[in-house]
Scaffold this active site. Sequence first.
Site, PDB file in Angstrom:
ATOM      1  N   LYS A 133       0.826  -1.214   0.000  1.00 43.34           N
ATOM      2  CA  LYS A 133       0.000   0.000   0.000  1.00 43.34           C
ATOM      3  C   LYS A 133       0.865   1.271   0.000  1.00 43.34           C
ATOM      4  O   LYS A 133       2.069   1.212   0.281  1.00 43.34           O
ATOM      5  CB  LYS A 133      -0.936  -0.035   1.210  1.00 43.34           C
ATOM      6  CG  LYS A 133      -1.974  -1.161   1.164  1.00 43.34           C
ATOM      7  CD  LYS A 133      -2.948  -1.042   2.331  1.00 43.34           C
ATOM      8  CE  LYS A 133      -3.981  -2.157   2.339  1.00 43.34           C
ATOM      9  NZ  LYS A 133      -4.964  -1.990   3.447  1.00 43.34           N
ATOM     10  N   ASN A 176      -2.040   0.362   6.753  1.00 40.21           N
ATOM     11  CA  ASN A 176      -1.508  -0.889   7.304  1.00 40.21           C
ATOM     12  C   ASN A 176      -0.656  -1.704   6.322  1.00 40.21           C
ATOM     13  O   ASN A 176      -0.604  -2.927   6.383  1.00 40.21           O
ATOM     14  CB  ASN A 176      -2.632  -1.714   7.929  1.00 40.21           C
ATOM     15  CG  ASN A 176      -3.673  -2.159   6.920  1.00 40.21           C
ATOM     16  OD1 ASN A 176      -3.606  -1.780   5.759  1.00 40.21           O
ATOM     17  ND2 ASN A 176      -4.607  -2.980   7.345  1.00 40.21           N
ATOM     18  N   ARG A 178       2.543  -6.483   9.020  1.00 45.20           N
ATOM     19  CA  ARG A 178       1.866  -5.310   9.584  1.00 45.20           C
ATOM     20  C   ARG A 178       2.501  -4.873  10.896  1.00 45.20           C
ATOM     21  O   ARG A 178       2.592  -3.681  11.182  1.00 45.20           O
ATOM     22  CB  ARG A 178       0.372  -5.590   9.717  1.00 45.20           C
ATOM     23  CG  ARG A 178      -0.311  -5.473   8.340  1.00 45.20           C
ATOM     24  CD  ARG A 178      -1.683  -6.023   8.330  1.00 45.20           C
ATOM     25  NE  ARG A 178      -2.425  -5.630   7.129  1.00 45.20           N
ATOM     26  CZ  ARG A 178      -3.575  -6.179   6.758  1.00 45.20           C
ATOM     27  NH1 ARG A 178      -4.109  -7.148   7.481  1.00 45.20           N
ATOM     28  NH2 ARG A 178      -4.183  -5.754   5.672  1.00 45.20           N
ATOM     29  N   TYR A 227     -12.874  -2.254  -3.225  1.00 43.32           N
ATOM     30  CA  TYR A 227     -13.224  -2.346  -1.801  1.00 43.32           C
ATOM     31  C   TYR A 227     -14.734  -2.292  -1.565  1.00 43.32           C
ATOM     32  O   TYR A 227     -15.166  -1.959  -0.470  1.00 43.32           O
ATOM     33  CB  TYR A 227     -12.534  -1.225  -1.024  1.00 43.32           C
ATOM     34  CG  TYR A 227     -11.091  -1.499  -0.660  1.00 43.32           C
ATOM     35  CD1 TYR A 227     -10.730  -2.637   0.074  1.00 43.32           C
ATOM     36  CD2 TYR A 227     -10.080  -0.603  -1.004  1.00 43.32           C
ATOM     37  CE1 TYR A 227      -9.401  -2.873   0.434  1.00 43.32           C
ATOM     38  CE2 TYR A 227      -8.747  -0.832  -0.648  1.00 43.32           C
ATOM     39  CZ  TYR A 227      -8.417  -1.978   0.075  1.00 43.32           C
ATOM     40  OH  TYR A 227      -7.113  -2.207   0.436  1.00 43.32           O
ATOM     41  N   GLU A 265      -9.560 -10.421  -7.819  1.00 46.16           N
ATOM     42  CA  GLU A 265      -8.580  -9.351  -7.577  1.00 46.16           C
ATOM     43  C   GLU A 265      -7.388  -9.454  -8.540  1.00 46.16           C
ATOM     44  O   GLU A 265      -6.892  -8.444  -9.024  1.00 46.16           O
ATOM     45  CB  GLU A 265      -8.112  -9.409  -6.116  1.00 46.16           C
ATOM     46  CG  GLU A 265      -9.233  -9.046  -5.146  1.00 46.16           C
ATOM     47  CD  GLU A 265      -8.791  -9.038  -3.695  1.00 46.16           C
ATOM     48  OE1 GLU A 265      -7.618  -9.374  -3.393  1.00 46.16           O
ATOM     49  OE2 GLU A 265      -9.626  -8.682  -2.841  1.00 46.16           O
ATOM     50  N   THR A 279      -5.310  -7.092  10.853  1.00 45.46           N
ATOM     51  CA  THR A 279      -5.607  -5.837  10.150  1.00 45.46           C
ATOM     52  C   THR A 279      -5.080  -4.635  10.927  1.00 45.46           C
ATOM     53  O   THR A 279      -4.508  -3.702  10.348  1.00 45.46           O
ATOM     54  CB  THR A 279      -7.139  -5.717   9.963  1.00 45.46           C
ATOM     55  OG1 THR A 279      -7.615  -6.906   9.342  1.00 45.46           O
ATOM     56  CG2 THR A 279      -7.493  -4.517   9.109  1.00 45.46           C
ATOM     57  N   PHE A 319     -15.478   3.783   7.584  1.00 49.56           N
ATOM     58  CA  PHE A 319     -14.116   4.120   7.142  1.00 49.56           C
ATOM     59  C   PHE A 319     -13.917   4.015   5.621  1.00 49.56           C
ATOM     60  O   PHE A 319     -12.811   4.167   5.122  1.00 49.56           O
ATOM     61  CB  PHE A 319     -13.081   3.230   7.860  1.00 49.56           C
ATOM     62  CG  PHE A 319     -13.275   1.753   7.630  1.00 49.56           C
ATOM     63  CD1 PHE A 319     -12.767   1.116   6.496  1.00 49.56           C
ATOM     64  CD2 PHE A 319     -13.970   0.972   8.552  1.00 49.56           C
ATOM     65  CE1 PHE A 319     -12.940  -0.238   6.273  1.00 49.56           C
ATOM     66  CE2 PHE A 319     -14.159  -0.395   8.338  1.00 49.56           C
ATOM     67  CZ  PHE A 319     -13.633  -0.996   7.196  1.00 49.56           C
ATOM     68  N   HIS A 349      -2.103  -5.435   1.529  1.00 48.02           N
ATOM     69  CA  HIS A 349      -3.402  -6.080   1.292  1.00 48.02           C
ATOM     70  C   HIS A 349      -3.152  -7.519   0.876  1.00 48.02           C
ATOM     71  O   HIS A 349      -2.181  -7.800   0.179  1.00 48.02           O
ATOM     72  CB  HIS A 349      -4.156  -5.360   0.158  1.00 48.02           C
ATOM     73  CG  HIS A 349      -5.337  -6.141  -0.346  1.00 48.02           C
ATOM     74  ND1 HIS A 349      -6.578  -6.063   0.252  1.00 48.02           N
ATOM     75  CD2 HIS A 349      -5.457  -7.055  -1.359  1.00 48.02           C
ATOM     76  CE1 HIS A 349      -7.407  -6.893  -0.388  1.00 48.02           C
ATOM     77  NE2 HIS A 349      -6.754  -7.508  -1.356  1.00 48.02           N
ATOM     78  N   ARG A 366      -1.859 -14.351   4.300  1.00 46.67           N
ATOM     79  CA  ARG A 366      -2.608 -13.594   5.314  1.00 46.67           C
ATOM     80  C   ARG A 366      -1.970 -13.770   6.690  1.00 46.67           C
ATOM     81  O   ARG A 366      -1.933 -12.840   7.492  1.00 46.67           O
ATOM     82  CB  ARG A 366      -4.088 -13.985   5.324  1.00 46.67           C
ATOM     83  CG  ARG A 366      -4.854 -13.331   4.174  1.00 46.67           C
ATOM     84  CD  ARG A 366      -6.340 -13.354   4.360  1.00 46.67           C
ATOM     85  NE  ARG A 366      -6.810 -12.475   5.411  1.00 46.67           N
ATOM     86  CZ  ARG A 366      -7.190 -11.201   5.232  1.00 46.67           C
ATOM     87  NH1 ARG A 366      -7.120 -10.632   4.052  1.00 46.67           N
ATOM     88  NH2 ARG A 366      -7.625 -10.503   6.256  1.00 46.67           N
TER      89      ARG A 366
HETATM   90  P1  IDP Z   1      -7.859  -6.892   5.702  1.00 44.71           P
HETATM   91  O1  IDP Z   1      -7.084  -5.897   4.872  1.00 44.71           O
HETATM   92  O2  IDP Z   1      -7.045  -7.415   6.856  1.00 44.71           O
HETATM   93  O3  IDP Z   1      -8.501  -7.968   4.876  1.00 44.71           O
HETATM   94  P2  IDP Z   1     -10.513  -5.708   5.907  1.00 44.71           P
HETATM   95  O4  IDP Z   1     -11.447  -5.898   7.061  1.00 44.71           O
HETATM   96  O5  IDP Z   1     -10.825  -6.369   4.619  1.00 44.71           O
HETATM   97  O6  IDP Z   1      -9.039  -6.077   6.413  1.00 44.71           O
HETATM   98  O7  IDP Z   1     -10.416  -4.120   5.672  1.00 44.71           O
HETATM   99  C1  IDP Z   1      -9.839  -3.608   4.496  1.00 44.71           C
HETATM  100  C2  IDP Z   1      -8.933  -2.453   4.870  1.00 44.71           C
HETATM  101  O8  IDP Z   1      -9.740  -1.393   5.393  1.00 44.71           O
HETATM  102  C3  IDP Z   1      -7.930  -2.757   5.988  1.00 44.71           C
HETATM  103  O9  IDP Z   1      -6.760  -3.359   5.510  1.00 44.71           O
HETATM  104  C4  IDP Z   1      -7.655  -1.376   6.538  1.00 44.71           C
HETATM  105  O10 IDP Z   1      -6.725  -0.678   5.732  1.00 44.71           O
HETATM  106  C5  IDP Z   1      -9.004  -0.689   6.395  1.00 44.71           C
HETATM  107  N1  IDP Z   1      -9.757  -0.723   7.645  1.00 44.71           N
HETATM  108  C6  IDP Z   1     -10.384  -1.801   8.198  1.00 44.71           C
HETATM  109  N2  IDP Z   1     -11.000  -1.470   9.350  1.00 44.71           N
HETATM  110  C7  IDP Z   1     -10.786  -0.143   9.520  1.00 44.71           C
HETATM  111  C8  IDP Z   1     -11.194   0.808  10.537  1.00 44.71           C
HETATM  112  O11 IDP Z   1     -11.885   0.475  11.506  1.00 44.71           O
HETATM  113  N3  IDP Z   1     -10.741   2.090  10.369  1.00 44.71           N
HETATM  114  C9  IDP Z   1      -9.979   2.490   9.297  1.00 44.71           C
HETATM  115  N4  IDP Z   1      -9.598   1.634   8.322  1.00 44.71           N
HETATM  116  C10 IDP Z   1      -9.978   0.329   8.436  1.00 44.71           C
HETATM  117 MG    MG Z   2      -9.982  -7.818   3.410  1.00 45.84          MG
END
Ligand code: IDP
Ligand code: MG
Length: 141
Positions: A9, A112, A102, A49, A126, A91, A57, A115, A85
């Site tokens: 990212k 973070n 991470r 997304y 994807e 996350t 968010f 992805h 993963r």
């Molecule tokens: P993942 O990337 O671990 O699969 P997901 O739940 O799919 O996590 O969320 C996608 C992305 O959205 C996360 O990687 C993170 O960058 C962002 N994200 C998830 N939850 C939050 C939040 O509560 N606040 C801000 N950004 C978030």
């Molecule tokens: Mg995800």
Amino acid sequence: METTLCIIKPDAVKNGFEDKINEKIISSGLKIIKSKKTFLTEEIARDFYKEHASKPFFNELVEFIISGEVVVQVLEGDNAIKSYRSLMGATNPDEAEEGTLRKLFAESLSKNAVHGSDSIDNAKIEIDYFFQENEICSRTR
Ligand code: IDP
Ligand code: MG
């Protein structure tokens, strides 16, 4: 053999972590079979997304992922989806285990670092975004 989509990212690219992240990916046993540096447009990011469209968010997430260059890669290996993963970690980097990408490289929950696809179906979708003849996102640096 399974494949998964990895995105380094904008925070991690800006912070110069691309090579370090790829060293960790390779030493975990995964192979980087395709890689390109690109930008996501807002349209692509919102679609990519879309499962999060109703989340508070969502706009922050889209703004961030289009804020700079990303490195998009296809990783291959046994159980590549789960294995990558687990290398990424939770996350939220505050909850990520020691040694995970991470924990090592993320700035925050929204910035973070990486992805990774979360299922076989999503990995296919994807990867097609970026690496097929009819790929949706083909801008390169
Ligand atoms: P993942 O990337 O671990 O699969 P997901 O739940 O799919 O996590 O969320 C996608 C992305 O959205 C996360 O990687 C993170 O960058 C962002 N994200 C998830 N939850 C939050 C939040 O509560 N606040 C801000 N950004 C978030
Ligand atoms: Mg995800």
